[in-house]
Motif scaffolding. Sequence first.
Motif, short mmCIF file in Angstrom:
data_model
loop_
_atom_site.label_atom_id
_atom_site.label_comp_id
_atom_site.label_asym_id
_atom_site.label_seq_id
_atom_site.Cartn_x
_atom_site.Cartn_y
_atom_site.Cartn_z
N ALA A 162 0.83 -1.21 0.00
CA ALA A 162 0.00 0.00 0.00
C ALA A 162 0.87 1.26 0.00
CB ALA A 162 -0.94 0.00 1.20
N LYS A 163 1.98 1.22 0.70
CA LYS A 163 2.84 2.40 0.84
C LYS A 163 3.68 2.67 -0.41
CE LYS A 163 4.80 5.71 3.18
NZ LYS A 163 4.09 6.92 3.52
N VAL A 164 4.28 1.62 -1.00
CA VAL A 164 5.22 1.83 -2.10
C VAL A 164 4.66 1.40 -3.46
CG1 VAL A 164 7.24 1.70 -0.61
CG2 VAL A 164 6.42 -0.36 -1.77
N GLY A 165 3.48 0.83 -3.48
CA GLY A 165 2.85 0.48 -4.75
C GLY A 165 3.25 -0.85 -5.34
N GLN A 166 4.04 -1.62 -4.62
CA GLN A 166 4.36 -2.97 -5.07
C GLN A 166 4.61 -3.87 -3.88
OE1 GLN A 166 8.34 -3.41 -6.98
NE2 GLN A 166 8.26 -1.19 -7.09
N ARG A 167 4.23 -5.12 -4.06
CA ARG A 167 4.30 -6.10 -2.99
C ARG A 167 5.70 -6.71 -2.94
NH1 ARG A 167 0.32 -7.52 -0.58
NH2 ARG A 167 0.19 -9.32 0.74
N PRO A 168 6.25 -6.92 -1.74
CA PRO A 168 7.55 -7.61 -1.66
C PRO A 168 7.40 -9.05 -2.13
CG PRO A 168 6.63 -7.30 0.54
CD PRO A 168 5.73 -6.57 -0.41
N LYS A 169 8.48 -9.61 -2.61
CA LYS A 169 8.47 -11.01 -3.04
C LYS A 169 8.17 -11.92 -1.86
CE LYS A 169 11.39 -14.37 -5.41
NZ LYS A 169 12.69 -14.57 -6.06
N ALA A 170 8.74 -11.58 -0.69
CA ALA A 170 8.52 -12.39 0.51
C ALA A 170 8.79 -11.55 1.76
CB ALA A 170 9.45 -13.61 0.51
N VAL A 171 8.10 -11.92 2.83
CA VAL A 171 8.37 -11.38 4.17
C VAL A 171 8.48 -12.59 5.08
CG1 VAL A 171 7.51 -10.03 6.12
CG2 VAL A 171 7.11 -9.23 3.78
#
Length: 103
Positions: free
Chosen positions: A45-54
């Motif tokens: 939501a903040k940067v406009g792209q989802r991380p590959k993994a958390v």
Amino acid sequence: MRIGFPVSLACGVVLVAGCSFSFSAGSTSVERPTVEQQVADQLAAKVGQRPKAVECPGDLKGEQGTTMRCQLEANDGTKLGLTVTVTSVKGSDVKFSIKVDNK
């Protein structure tokens, strides 16, 4: 060229998530998969792209001030550390902040 996350994110953006979770033996905790999902959702939501993994090491204890170190992997393979800190607990509602760093 697409970079996994903007450089400003690596400098320590703080986000806040609020979630409700179940009780376990009289205490509240947030299950690891839920923490990982919430962190990924907030970063997307903040940067406009989802991380590959958390990835987090375990469940987050629902006690104000509790911290847990996790790691995110950006889409370009870059790995960044992050700290999840419980900011408040009201019943089963646990709110936590997320601070991304480069450790």
